[in-house]
Scaffold this motif. Sequence first.
Motif, PDB file in Angstrom:
ATOM      1  N   PHE A  11       0.836  -1.078   0.016  1.00 23.99           N
ATOM      2  CA  PHE A  11      -0.023   0.034  -0.022  1.00 23.99           C
ATOM      3  C   PHE A  11       0.676   1.234  -0.058  1.00 23.99           C
ATOM      4  O   PHE A  11       1.977   1.447   0.449  1.00 23.99           O
ATOM      5  CB  PHE A  11      -0.912  -0.005   1.159  1.00 23.99           C
ATOM      6  N   ASP A  12       0.308   2.409  -0.504  1.00 26.12           N
ATOM      7  CA  ASP A  12       0.954   3.475  -0.522  1.00 26.12           C
ATOM      8  C   ASP A  12      -0.028   4.769  -0.544  1.00 26.12           C
ATOM      9  O   ASP A  12      -1.000   4.525  -1.456  1.00 26.12           O
ATOM     10  CB  ASP A  12       1.737   3.423  -2.128  1.00 26.12           C
ATOM     11  N   PRO A  13       0.359   5.549   0.273  1.00 26.00           N
ATOM     12  CA  PRO A  13      -0.642   6.895   0.126  1.00 26.00           C
ATOM     13  C   PRO A  13      -0.836   7.484  -1.105  1.00 26.00           C
ATOM     14  O   PRO A  13      -1.987   8.106  -1.221  1.00 26.00           O
ATOM     15  CB  PRO A  13      -0.303   7.849   1.228  1.00 26.00           C
ATOM     16  N   THR A  14       0.083   7.486  -2.257  1.00 23.26           N
ATOM     17  CA  THR A  14      -0.216   8.030  -3.228  1.00 23.26           C
ATOM     18  C   THR A  14      -0.948   7.158  -4.363  1.00 23.26           C
ATOM     19  O   THR A  14      -1.458   7.641  -5.605  1.00 23.26           O
ATOM     20  CB  THR A  14       1.218   8.267  -4.105  1.00 23.26           C
ATOM     21  N   SER A  15      -1.432   6.159  -4.117  1.00 25.06           N
ATOM     22  CA  SER A  15      -2.076   5.140  -4.828  1.00 25.06           C
ATOM     23  C   SER A  15      -3.726   5.021  -4.533  1.00 25.06           C
ATOM     24  O   SER A  15      -3.764   4.633  -3.366  1.00 25.06           O
ATOM     25  CB  SER A  15      -1.308   3.748  -4.757  1.00 25.06           C
ATOM     26  N   PRO A  16      -4.346   5.269  -5.491  1.00 28.95           N
ATOM     27  CA  PRO A  16      -5.584   5.028  -5.078  1.00 28.95           C
ATOM     28  C   PRO A  16      -6.201   3.583  -4.658  1.00 28.95           C
ATOM     29  O   PRO A  16      -5.586   2.456  -5.201  1.00 28.95           O
ATOM     30  CB  PRO A  16      -6.630   5.573  -6.487  1.00 28.95           C
ATOM     31  N   PHE A  17      -7.278   3.380  -3.944  1.00 27.49           N
ATOM     32  CA  PHE A  17      -7.744   1.931  -3.510  1.00 27.49           C
ATOM     33  C   PHE A  17      -9.221   1.910  -3.449  1.00 27.49           C
ATOM     34  O   PHE A  17      -9.675   2.885  -2.989  1.00 27.49           O
ATOM     35  CB  PHE A  17      -7.220   1.826  -2.142  1.00 27.49           C
ATOM     36  N   GLY A  18      -9.755   0.991  -4.181  1.00 22.95           N
ATOM     37  CA  GLY A  18     -11.270   0.748  -4.074  1.00 22.95           C
ATOM     38  C   GLY A  18     -11.650  -0.402  -4.989  1.00 22.95           C
ATOM     39  O   GLY A  18     -10.541  -1.080  -5.694  1.00 22.95           O
ATOM     40  N   GLY A  19     -12.936  -0.763  -5.144  1.00 22.65           N
ATOM     41  CA  GLY A  19     -13.362  -1.834  -5.889  1.00 22.65           C
ATOM     42  C   GLY A  19     -14.274  -1.652  -6.700  1.00 22.65           C
ATOM     43  O   GLY A  19     -14.694  -0.669  -7.206  1.00 22.65           O
ATOM     44  N   TYR A  20     -14.631  -2.732  -7.487  1.00 28.08           N
ATOM     45  CA  TYR A  20     -15.717  -2.974  -8.579  1.00 28.08           C
ATOM     46  C   TYR A  20     -16.840  -3.775  -7.848  1.00 28.08           C
ATOM     47  O   TYR A  20     -16.634  -4.443  -6.737  1.00 28.08           O
ATOM     48  CB  TYR A  20     -15.187  -3.763  -9.872  1.00 28.08           C
ATOM     49  N   LYS A  21     -17.792  -3.864  -8.625  1.00 26.76           N
ATOM     50  CA  LYS A  21     -19.077  -4.705  -7.888  1.00 26.76           C
ATOM     51  C   LYS A  21     -19.402  -4.509  -6.908  1.00 26.76           C
ATOM     52  O   LYS A  21     -19.647  -3.393  -6.193  1.00 26.76           O
ATOM     53  CB  LYS A  21     -18.711  -6.326  -8.523  1.00 26.76           C
ATOM     54  N   GLU A  22     -19.613  -5.469  -6.110  1.00 28.05           N
ATOM     55  CA  GLU A  22     -20.179  -5.522  -4.576  1.00 28.05           C
ATOM     56  C   GLU A  22     -18.894  -5.175  -3.543  1.00 28.05           C
ATOM     57  O   GLU A  22     -19.130  -5.345  -2.378  1.00 28.05           O
ATOM     58  CB  GLU A  22     -20.555  -6.783  -4.105  1.00 28.05           C
ATOM     59  N   SER A  23     -17.626  -4.876  -4.110  1.00 31.30           N
ATOM     60  CA  SER A  23     -16.564  -4.377  -3.304  1.00 31.30           C
ATOM     61  C   SER A  23     -16.779  -2.893  -3.109  1.00 31.30           C
ATOM     62  O   SER A  23     -15.867  -2.279  -2.296  1.00 31.30           O
ATOM     63  CB  SER A  23     -15.200  -4.617  -3.871  1.00 31.30           C
ATOM     64  N   GLY A  24     -17.748  -2.200  -3.484  1.00 33.15           N
ATOM     65  CA  GLY A  24     -17.951  -0.955  -3.421  1.00 33.15           C
ATOM     66  C   GLY A  24     -17.597  -0.026  -4.407  1.00 33.15           C
ATOM     67  O   GLY A  24     -17.507  -0.265  -5.614  1.00 33.15           O
ATOM     68  N   PHE A  25     -17.519   1.213  -4.227  1.00 35.75           N
ATOM     69  CA  PHE A  25     -17.330   2.234  -5.445  1.00 35.75           C
ATOM     70  C   PHE A  25     -16.701   3.635  -4.776  1.00 35.75           C
ATOM     71  O   PHE A  25     -16.976   3.812  -3.519  1.00 35.75           O
ATOM     72  CB  PHE A  25     -18.654   2.658  -6.128  1.00 35.75           C
ATOM     73  N   GLY A  26     -16.147   4.201  -5.446  1.00 32.20           N
ATOM     74  CA  GLY A  26     -15.286   5.385  -5.069  1.00 32.20           C
ATOM     75  C   GLY A  26     -13.665   4.936  -4.828  1.00 32.20           C
ATOM     76  O   GLY A  26     -13.606   3.610  -4.777  1.00 32.20           O
ATOM     77  N   ARG A  27     -12.829   5.822  -4.657  1.00 31.87           N
ATOM     78  CA  ARG A  27     -11.621   5.612  -4.432  1.00 31.87           C
ATOM     79  C   ARG A  27     -10.994   6.203  -3.152  1.00 31.87           C
ATOM     80  O   ARG A  27     -11.254   7.400  -2.945  1.00 31.87           O
ATOM     81  CB  ARG A  27     -10.704   5.960  -5.647  1.00 31.87           C
ATOM     82  N   GLU A  28     -10.129   5.612  -2.250  1.00 28.15           N
ATOM     83  CA  GLU A  28      -9.369   6.225  -1.160  1.00 28.15           C
ATOM     84  C   GLU A  28      -7.929   6.154  -1.486  1.00 28.15           C
ATOM     85  O   GLU A  28      -7.354   5.175  -2.056  1.00 28.15           O
ATOM     86  CB  GLU A  28      -9.749   5.757   0.155  1.00 28.15           C
ATOM     87  N   GLY A  29      -7.375   7.405  -1.103  1.00 24.95           N
ATOM     88  CA  GLY A  29      -5.601   7.364  -1.270  1.00 24.95           C
ATOM     89  C   GLY A  29      -5.409   7.819  -2.649  1.00 24.95           C
ATOM     90  O   GLY A  29      -6.369   8.020  -3.650  1.00 24.95           O
ATOM     91  N   GLY A  30      -4.329   8.413  -2.685  1.00 31.52           N
ATOM     92  CA  GLY A  30      -3.830   9.477  -4.077  1.00 31.52           C
ATOM     93  C   GLY A  30      -4.806  10.370  -4.326  1.00 31.52           C
ATOM     94  O   GLY A  30      -5.578  11.005  -3.415  1.00 31.52           O
TER      95      GLY A  30
END
Length: 485
Positions: A449-468
């Motif tokens: 993991f890195d704070p400069t890199s976005p994290f998030g999912g597709y489908k039932e893993s959610g939506f939107g991105r955190e980080g970066g």
Amino acid sequence: MASLFEYAPAPESRSVVDIAPSYGLFIDGEFTDAADGKVFKTVSPSSEEVLSEVAQAGAADVDRAVKAARKAFEKWSALPGSERAKYLFRIARIIQERSRELAVLETLDNGKPIKETRDADLPLVAAHFFYYAGWADKLDHAGYGPNPRPLGVAGQVIPWNFPLLMLAWKIAPALATGNTVVLKPAETTPLSALFFADICRQAGLPKGVVNILTGYGDAGAALVEHPDVNKVAFTGSTAVGKAIARSIAGTDKKVTLELGGKGANIVFDDAPIDQAVEGIVNGIFFNQGQVCCAGSRLLVQESIHDELLDSLKRRLSTLRLGDPLDKNTDIGAINSAEQLARITALADTGEAEGAERWSPACELPSAGYWFAPTLFSNVTQAHTVARDEIFGPVLSVLTFRTPDEAVAKANNSQYGLSAGIWTEKGSRILAVANQLRAGVVWANTFNKFDPTSPFGGYKESGFGREGGRHGLEGYLAPSHPKGER
């Protein structure tokens, strides 16, 4: 567990952290009792000892906290970004200074090994505050239009698996963009959030900018549904995420949901076996598998299945399970009795459905919540252990023959949060990664993991991105009037 070497105990000292017998809610810069006087206890998963008594927030407390955040928003959002950045930099430095204390606290309250809280969680927590401090005066250049505006009050609900890191993921971008925050930590891990409240005071953060409400799901629901909350950020189970989506439907609240996962870790026949085994172990047994992006489905090319499985079993036999405060410990305690019961039930289902269960010889401590590292072989896509998120140290092993079959099996899930690819061919990494419906794809590594890199999912893993840079978007409104472009 069995080892070639006997490791002498190397416990981290508990004396570095001072846990008070009771804590209040943190509202408008002060610790205060819940309106109805209710409290609950937080226990250490590795010993079941009571660590402290914590105030239990109700709807009246949520209302009080949101009002405090709304009042603070006016001045906080009016500050120049460079001034907000100073507070975030200060918070980041205090976290670094108090990192040993916070690591011990997190291990006591959560059950994860001290080497994980000390070497992974805490450095990343500080890094997120440093990173978003850097963005605070550069929002015009973030790609969301000139002079983007903060939304207002952010209601944030976080889980128990990475209590302090999830707090950083939520609070750092919210404050950098000029929003104020009401955050509810998980009921089983409230202590590090309360210590963070003290860090906010130590940093001189204006009153009401950050408010911390400890409590149960009803407090989280009241926060999400509060009419004066402009942004909802939630990390947790898909079921609760769906409930949140339903409850805010029809409102103008902005929402980010980071939910469950069933990550596929794909090992091709040209992968370096020893390196892949280390990545597999890190992918599923880090934090006892209580990771939403855990590599819980291992897809192995058929021709190397036996060799890889033998090597993996040998490696699992060297893992050390026990006291999470011992610096030698690899596998800590499961977070709660409730979570242990869920893991146990799903593993028993896997066995009942005909998958072959294996665990290394492993002596579990008599007190606390423990589950031995477990892998299932002869698993098909129809097995429950290959479909449901177990959120524990349980790995399901499936096979494939061709890259297309690997992709089809990896994507055959209602989730789409993470995946891993192990091969020496760069072209194969790019070709396969491009076809995987996963928000994060690691190549020849896992759980980086890195704070400069976005994290998030597709489908039932959610939506939107955190980080970066992407993590700023959920906390900003474009500067143009509605309807104009």
